[in-house]
Design a protein around this motif. Structure first.
Motif, PDB file in Angstrom:
ATOM      1  N   GLY A  24     -10.942  -2.139  -6.329  1.00 53.17           N
ATOM      2  CA  GLY A  24     -10.881  -2.733  -7.549  1.00 53.17           C
ATOM      3  C   GLY A  24      -9.696  -3.501  -8.114  1.00 53.17           C
ATOM      4  N   VAL A  25      -8.751  -3.867  -6.816  1.00 51.42           N
ATOM      5  CA  VAL A  25      -7.698  -4.564  -7.337  1.00 51.42           C
ATOM      6  C   VAL A  25      -7.940  -6.051  -6.374  1.00 51.42           C
ATOM      7  N   SER A  26      -7.177  -6.940  -7.160  1.00 45.43           N
ATOM      8  CA  SER A  26      -7.465  -8.250  -6.440  1.00 45.43           C
ATOM      9  C   SER A  26      -5.944  -8.434  -5.760  1.00 45.43           C
ATOM     10  N   PRO A  27      -6.083  -8.732  -4.467  1.00 48.52           N
ATOM     11  CA  PRO A  27      -5.043  -9.158  -3.776  1.00 48.52           C
ATOM     12  C   PRO A  27      -3.931 -10.016  -4.370  1.00 48.52           C
ATOM     13  N   TYR A  28      -2.689  -9.843  -4.368  1.00 46.49           N
ATOM     14  CA  TYR A  28      -1.750 -10.561  -4.870  1.00 46.49           C
ATOM     15  C   TYR A  28      -1.460 -11.947  -4.383  1.00 46.49           C
ATOM     16  N   TRP A  29      -1.660 -12.012  -2.994  1.00 41.44           N
ATOM     17  CA  TRP A  29      -1.778 -13.207  -2.340  1.00 41.44           C
ATOM     18  C   TRP A  29      -3.119 -14.111  -2.511  1.00 41.44           C
ATOM     19  N   GLN A  67       5.442  11.077 -11.181  1.00 42.79           N
ATOM     20  CA  GLN A  67       3.843  11.283 -11.597  1.00 42.79           C
ATOM     21  C   GLN A  67       3.030  10.208 -11.384  1.00 42.79           C
ATOM     22  N   VAL A  68       2.137  10.432 -10.422  1.00 40.40           N
ATOM     23  CA  VAL A  68       1.369   9.531  -9.887  1.00 40.40           C
ATOM     24  C   VAL A  68      -0.192   9.327 -10.248  1.00 40.40           C
ATOM     25  N   VAL A  69      -0.867   8.439 -10.541  1.00 37.35           N
ATOM     26  CA  VAL A  69      -2.217   8.463 -10.880  1.00 37.35           C
ATOM     27  C   VAL A  69      -3.070   7.312 -10.405  1.00 37.35           C
ATOM     28  N   PHE A  91       0.660  -1.250   0.100  1.00 34.29           N
ATOM     29  CA  PHE A  91       0.044   0.036  -0.032  1.00 34.29           C
ATOM     30  C   PHE A  91       0.865   1.421   0.133  1.00 34.29           C
ATOM     31  N   ALA A  92       0.270   2.399  -0.762  1.00 34.34           N
ATOM     32  CA  ALA A  92       0.825   3.704  -0.369  1.00 34.34           C
ATOM     33  C   ALA A  92      -0.190   4.465   0.366  1.00 34.34           C
ATOM     34  N   ILE A  93       0.494   4.919   1.451  1.00 34.57           N
ATOM     35  CA  ILE A  93      -0.265   5.785   2.354  1.00 34.57           C
ATOM     36  C   ILE A  93      -0.363   7.447   1.852  1.00 34.57           C
ATOM     37  N   VAL A  94      -1.439   7.767   1.358  1.00 37.01           N
ATOM     38  CA  VAL A  94      -1.542   8.939   0.746  1.00 37.01           C
ATOM     39  C   VAL A  94      -2.281   9.925   1.864  1.00 37.01           C
ATOM     40  N   SER A  95      -1.670  11.053   1.954  1.00 36.71           N
ATOM     41  CA  SER A  95      -2.044  12.212   2.827  1.00 36.71           C
ATOM     42  C   SER A  95      -3.256  12.996   1.904  1.00 36.71           C
ATOM     43  N   GLN A  96      -4.342  12.916   2.492  1.00 35.26           N
ATOM     44  CA  GLN A  96      -5.598  13.850   2.057  1.00 35.26           C
ATOM     45  C   GLN A  96      -5.409  15.333   2.582  1.00 35.26           C
ATOM     46  N   PRO A  97      -5.461  16.222   1.950  1.00 39.93           N
ATOM     47  CA  PRO A  97      -5.265  17.359   2.747  1.00 39.93           C
ATOM     48  C   PRO A  97      -6.619  17.914   3.322  1.00 39.93           C
ATOM     49  N   GLY A  98      -6.488  18.627   4.294  1.00 39.96           N
ATOM     50  CA  GLY A  98      -8.117  18.983   4.532  1.00 39.96           C
ATOM     51  C   GLY A  98      -8.298  20.349   4.248  1.00 39.96           C
ATOM     52  N   PHE A  99      -9.584  20.838   4.480  1.00 36.90           N
ATOM     53  CA  PHE A  99     -10.063  22.016   3.991  1.00 36.90           C
ATOM     54  C   PHE A  99     -11.221  22.654   5.066  1.00 36.90           C
ATOM     55  N   GLU A 100     -11.275  24.033   5.319  1.00 39.01           N
ATOM     56  CA  GLU A 100     -12.352  24.309   6.251  1.00 39.01           C
ATOM     57  C   GLU A 100     -12.531  23.564   7.424  1.00 39.01           C
ATOM     58  N   GLU A 101     -13.428  22.833   7.442  1.00 36.46           N
ATOM     59  CA  GLU A 101     -13.987  21.981   8.517  1.00 36.46           C
ATOM     60  C   GLU A 101     -13.589  20.555   8.621  1.00 36.46           C
ATOM     61  N   PHE A 102     -13.039  20.128   7.470  1.00 32.38           N
ATOM     62  CA  PHE A 102     -12.640  18.848   7.220  1.00 32.38           C
ATOM     63  C   PHE A 102     -11.061  18.640   7.501  1.00 32.38           C
ATOM     64  N   PRO A 103     -10.666  17.953   8.701  1.00 30.84           N
ATOM     65  CA  PRO A 103      -9.285  17.811   8.793  1.00 30.84           C
ATOM     66  C   PRO A 103      -8.668  17.037   7.703  1.00 30.84           C
ATOM     67  N   GLY A 104      -7.305  17.134   7.407  1.00 38.67           N
ATOM     68  CA  GLY A 104      -6.811  16.137   6.422  1.00 38.67           C
ATOM     69  C   GLY A 104      -6.717  14.749   7.246  1.00 38.67           C
ATOM     70  N   ARG A 105      -6.360  13.728   6.469  1.00 34.70           N
ATOM     71  CA  ARG A 105      -6.363  12.333   6.858  1.00 34.70           C
ATOM     72  C   ARG A 105      -5.270  11.529   6.128  1.00 34.70           C
ATOM     73  N   SER A 119      -2.811  -0.260  -7.733  1.00 38.19           N
ATOM     74  CA  SER A 119      -3.620   0.618  -8.222  1.00 38.19           C
ATOM     75  C   SER A 119      -3.199   2.189  -8.674  1.00 38.19           C
ATOM     76  N   LEU A 120      -1.801   2.372  -8.445  1.00 35.09           N
ATOM     77  CA  LEU A 120      -1.074   3.492  -8.965  1.00 35.09           C
ATOM     78  C   LEU A 120      -0.296   3.189 -10.077  1.00 35.09           C
ATOM     79  N   MET A 121      -0.551   4.318 -11.004  1.00 36.76           N
ATOM     80  CA  MET A 121       0.411   4.219 -12.236  1.00 36.76           C
ATOM     81  C   MET A 121       1.368   5.412 -12.105  1.00 36.76           C
ATOM     82  N   ILE A 122       2.625   4.997 -12.031  1.00 36.38           N
ATOM     83  CA  ILE A 122       3.743   5.793 -11.628  1.00 36.38           C
ATOM     84  C   ILE A 122       4.513   5.947 -13.169  1.00 36.38           C
ATOM     85  N   SER A 123       4.823   7.119 -13.273  1.00 34.61           N
ATOM     86  CA  SER A 123       5.559   7.549 -14.340  1.00 34.61           C
ATOM     87  C   SER A 123       6.557   8.664 -14.112  1.00 34.61           C
TER      88      SER A 123
END
Length: 153
Positions: free
Chosen positions: A138-143, A103-105, A69-83, A91-95
């Protein structure tokens, strides 16, 4: 005596031919991708539409060295704190961009990312919980998913 030297020469030539053919291929030719984590950590993660979702904060690696897994920090805004959100690495495409920054999608709908459970809500060492998170994106586990499998460590 000449026959013996001829046999030795043939054996040496064949030996060198086999040794040359058995050399390891460079990583790029073997199908493996190598990522420089110093460029990957902190990279912006975008949706397929180009919407910025967050930045890669960390990577989760299992006991066999597989990046799960990649841990992605989701930025917060106004009343919603980041997480922090765990997304399956597969599920990431990296170029590599022009500036050699990764560049990560994330191949998931941005709403799916926004509604995903926070990283702290899942025990990623538990294969069932990790598998459910993989399936959520939408990803199948590799194990192999069999009961009685040892959990990740």
């Amino acid at each position: 005596m000449n026959k013996m030297w001829a046999v030795v020469a043939v054996v040496l030539v064949l030996g060198l031919g086999f040794a040359t053919g058995s050399q390891a291929k460079p990583m790029s030719q073997s199908g493996l991708r190598i990522y420089d984590t110093t460029k990957l950590i902190g990279s912006t993660v975008k949706s397929p539409d180009g919407v910025t979702l967050g930045q890669i904060f960390d990577l989760v690696v299992d006991s066999q060295g597989h990046v799960d897994f990649a841990i992605v920090s989701q930025p917060g805004f106004e009343e919603f704190p980041g997480r922090l959100v765990a997304v399956p690495f597969s599920s990431l495409m990296i170029s590599e961009g022009k500036s050699q920054q990764a560049q990560v999608v994330l191949h998931a709908d941005q709403e799916k990312f926004y509604e995903a459970p926070s990283w702290g809500d899942k025990n990623l060492a538990d294969r069932q919980q990790a598998a459910s998170l993989d399936r959520y994106f939408g990803v199948s586990p590799y194990w192999p998913e069999k009961t009685g499998q040892a959990p990740r460590q």
